[in-house]
Design a protein around this motif. Structure first.
Motif, mmCIF file in Angstrom:
data_model
loop_
_atom_site.group_PDB
_atom_site.id
_atom_site.type_symbol
_atom_site.label_atom_id
_atom_site.label_comp_id
_atom_site.label_asym_id
_atom_site.label_seq_id
_atom_site.Cartn_x
_atom_site.Cartn_y
_atom_site.Cartn_z
ATOM 1 N N VAL A 91 0.702 -1.205 0.143
ATOM 2 C CA VAL A 91 -0.029 -0.018 0.200
ATOM 3 C C VAL A 91 0.936 1.363 -0.030
ATOM 4 C CG1 VAL A 91 -1.829 1.151 1.372
ATOM 5 C CG2 VAL A 91 -1.991 -1.316 1.102
ATOM 6 N N VAL A 92 1.936 1.075 0.835
ATOM 7 C CA VAL A 92 2.918 2.347 0.506
ATOM 8 C C VAL A 92 3.534 2.365 -0.512
ATOM 9 C CG1 VAL A 92 5.044 3.267 1.878
ATOM 10 C CG2 VAL A 92 3.375 2.238 3.121
ATOM 11 N N GLY A 93 3.519 1.442 -1.318
ATOM 12 C CA GLY A 93 4.092 1.604 -2.486
ATOM 13 C C GLY A 93 3.223 2.308 -3.488
ATOM 14 N N GLY A 94 2.034 1.889 -3.378
ATOM 15 C CA GLY A 94 1.026 2.670 -4.231
ATOM 16 C C GLY A 94 0.574 3.887 -3.999
ATOM 17 N N VAL A 95 1.158 4.536 -2.633
ATOM 18 C CA VAL A 95 0.925 5.878 -2.328
ATOM 19 C C VAL A 95 2.098 6.459 -3.069
ATOM 20 C CG1 VAL A 95 1.232 7.470 -0.431
ATOM 21 C CG2 VAL A 95 -0.128 5.413 -0.171
ATOM 22 N N ALA A 96 3.463 5.662 -3.038
ATOM 23 C CA ALA A 96 4.599 6.304 -3.598
ATOM 24 C C ALA A 96 4.478 6.478 -5.090
ATOM 25 C CB ALA A 96 5.692 5.475 -3.131
ATOM 26 N N LEU A 97 3.834 5.553 -5.626
ATOM 27 C CA LEU A 97 3.527 5.498 -7.124
ATOM 28 C C LEU A 97 2.657 6.567 -7.395
ATOM 29 C CD1 LEU A 97 3.134 1.994 -8.059
ATOM 30 C CD2 LEU A 97 5.069 3.555 -8.844
ATOM 31 N N LEU A 98 1.654 6.873 -6.488
ATOM 32 C CA LEU A 98 0.563 7.832 -6.626
ATOM 33 C C LEU A 98 1.251 9.392 -7.006
ATOM 34 C CD1 LEU A 98 -2.341 8.130 -7.438
ATOM 35 C CD2 LEU A 98 -2.799 8.356 -5.062
ATOM 36 N N GLY A 105 1.757 14.452 -9.590
ATOM 37 C CA GLY A 105 3.090 13.978 -8.988
ATOM 38 C C GLY A 105 4.688 14.375 -9.617
ATOM 39 N N LEU A 106 5.366 13.889 -9.011
ATOM 40 C CA LEU A 106 6.972 14.430 -9.509
ATOM 41 C C LEU A 106 6.910 14.407 -10.854
ATOM 42 C CD1 LEU A 106 9.100 13.161 -6.532
ATOM 43 C CD2 LEU A 106 8.165 15.562 -6.736
ATOM 44 N N ALA A 107 6.762 13.302 -11.640
ATOM 45 C CA ALA A 107 6.954 12.912 -12.942
ATOM 46 C C ALA A 107 5.424 13.038 -13.644
ATOM 47 C CB ALA A 107 7.701 11.721 -13.228
ATOM 48 N N GLY A 108 4.368 12.625 -12.813
ATOM 49 C CA GLY A 108 3.006 12.752 -13.614
ATOM 50 C C GLY A 108 2.561 13.941 -13.994
ATOM 51 N N GLN A 109 3.017 15.099 -13.130
ATOM 52 C CA GLN A 109 2.419 16.427 -13.767
ATOM 53 C C GLN A 109 3.094 16.578 -15.028
ATOM 54 O OE1 GLN A 109 2.902 19.315 -10.960
ATOM 55 N NE2 GLN A 109 2.287 21.050 -12.222
ATOM 56 N N TRP A 110 4.340 16.021 -15.274
ATOM 57 C CA TRP A 110 5.306 16.854 -16.338
ATOM 58 C C TRP A 110 4.542 15.726 -17.622
ATOM 59 C CZ3 TRP A 110 8.371 13.243 -19.062
ATOM 60 C CH2 TRP A 110 8.947 13.717 -20.556
ATOM 61 N N LEU A 111 4.263 14.412 -17.564
ATOM 62 C CA LEU A 111 3.526 13.669 -18.413
ATOM 63 C C LEU A 111 2.257 13.868 -18.632
ATOM 64 C CD1 LEU A 111 4.667 9.918 -16.879
ATOM 65 C CD2 LEU A 111 5.390 11.146 -18.989
ATOM 66 N N ALA A 112 1.302 14.539 -17.914
ATOM 67 C CA ALA A 112 -0.066 14.918 -18.072
ATOM 68 C C ALA A 112 0.232 16.291 -18.973
ATOM 69 C CB ALA A 112 -0.743 15.201 -16.764
ATOM 70 N N GLU A 113 0.966 17.216 -18.582
ATOM 71 C CA GLU A 113 1.099 18.473 -19.233
ATOM 72 C C GLU A 113 1.824 18.463 -20.541
ATOM 73 O OE1 GLU A 113 2.995 21.001 -16.553
ATOM 74 O OE2 GLU A 113 1.233 21.043 -15.039
ATOM 75 N N THR A 114 2.955 17.522 -20.890
ATOM 76 C CA THR A 114 3.519 17.403 -21.947
ATOM 77 C C THR A 114 3.071 16.690 -23.164
ATOM 78 O OG1 THR A 114 5.576 17.847 -20.583
ATOM 79 C CG2 THR A 114 5.904 16.810 -22.814
ATOM 80 N N PHE A 115 2.545 15.261 -22.480
ATOM 81 C CA PHE A 115 1.955 14.151 -23.380
ATOM 82 C C PHE A 115 0.598 14.020 -23.219
ATOM 83 C CE2 PHE A 115 6.449 13.464 -22.651
ATOM 84 C CZ PHE A 115 6.898 13.321 -23.970
ATOM 85 N N GLY A 116 0.074 14.567 -22.279
ATOM 86 C CA GLY A 116 -1.406 14.293 -22.097
ATOM 87 C C GLY A 116 -1.534 12.782 -21.241
#
Length: 253
Positions: A91-98, A105-116
C-alpha cells in the motif's frame, strides 16, 4: 526435540490452505469459473502480469548486470534501493507511485502537461504497480546468476575480438538464462498476486483495473464462494511455480 516444533510450524502453514480446500464449492466450481466477471478478472490479471514481466525483463536484466559486473560509488546504496519494494508494504508502494506518477506527482504532472498521459486508475497503472513490486525478484535472481557464472567464456570472446554487446548477447545471456527464466517466473507470479499497490494506484474498476486479487477482496463481501474459487486459482498457480523452481533453491534428494 525438534520434531514437535517442526510439525507445529508445518501445521501452521498448511492449515489455512487445508481450510481453503475444505470450504471450496467443488460442485458449483465450473459454473463459477465461467462467470463473466471471473473470466474478465483472470484475463486482465494474466495480461497485466505478462506485460509487467516483460517490462521487468527489459529494465531488470541490465540493472542486474550493472550490479553484478560494474564497480561504481554507491553500489550498496543502489542495491538497497532496488530491494526496497521487497520489504515495503505494498500500500505504501501504491501511495509512492501515486505521488510520483499521479497527475500532480513529481513525474506525473510533466507527463500530463507534456504528453497528455495520465497513468493512475488505468490498466497501464496496474502494469506499473505490478512491475514496481515484482522487479526486485528478477534483479536478485539474475544478479546471483551473473555472479555465479564463469566469466572465462566472456574473456575468451573478448580476446577473439567480439564487441561488448555481442559478448552480452551471445555469451552472457545464454550463460545466465536459467537465472533469467527463474527470475522471470517469480516476477510473473508476484505480479499476478499483487494487491496493495494496485488498488491504491490503479483503483478497482471492472474490466480496467480489477485483477484477480482485487476480485477476491470484493467477492469476500458479496459472494464468499466465488472468492474461494478465485483464491484456488491463485493457489494452483503459486504451487505450480514453486514446484517447478524447487531445484533452483534446494538440491534434489
Amino acid at each position: 526435540m525438534l520434531v514437535v516444533p517442526a510439525l507445529l510450524g508445518l501445521g501452521f502453514l498448511v492449515l489455512p490452505l487445508a481450510g481453503l480446500l475444505a470450504r471450496a464449492p467443488w460442485s458449483t466450481m465450473p459454473r463459477r469459473l465461467a462467470q463473466p466477471e471471473v473470466l474478465e478478472a483472470l484475463r486482465l490479471s494474466l495480461l497485466t502480469a505478462t506485460v509487467a514481466t516483460v517490462l521487468c525483463l527489459l529494465l531488470g536484466v541490465p540493472l542486474a548486470w550493472l550490479l553484478a559486473r560494474v564497480a561504481f560509488p554507491g553500489k550498496r546504496l543502489v542495491r538497497a534501493l532496488v530491494t526496497i519494494p521487497l520489504v515495503l508494504p505494498p500500500v505504501v508502494g501504491g501511495v509512492a507511485l501515486l505521488l510520483a506518477l499521479g497527475r500532480r506527482g513529481l513525474a506525473g504532472q510533466w507527463l500530463a502537461e507534456t504528453f497528455g498521459i495520465s497513468l493512475p486508475f488505468t490498466t497501464a497503472a496496474v502494469v506499473v504497480a505490478e512491475a514496481f513490486v515484482a522487479m526486485p525478484f528478477l534483479v536478485i535472481s539474475v544478479e546471483g546468476a551473473l555472479r555465479g557464472a564463469d566469466d572465462r567464456f566472456e574473456e575468451a570472446a573478448a580476446t577473439l575480438g567480439a564487441s561488448r554487446w555481442t559478448i552480452f548477447r551471445r555469451v552472457t545471456v545464454p550463460l545466465v538464462l536459467p537465472g533469467i527464466v527463474a527470475g522471470g517466473v517469480l516476477c510473473w507470479a508476484r505480479a499476478l498476486g499483487e494487491f496493495g499497490a494496485t488498488i491504491t494506484f490503479a483503483g478497482n474498476f471492472p474490466g480496467v483495473t480489477r485483477t484477480m486479487p482485487l476480485a477476491v477482496y470484493l467477492a469476500m463481501e458479496t459472494d464468499p464462494e466465488s472468492a474461494i474459487v478465485l483464491s484456488l486459482i491463485l493457489l494452483v498457480v503459486s504451487v505450480a511455480i514453486l514446484a517447478g523452481l524447487r531445484d533452483r533453491w534446494v538440491a534434489a534428494p
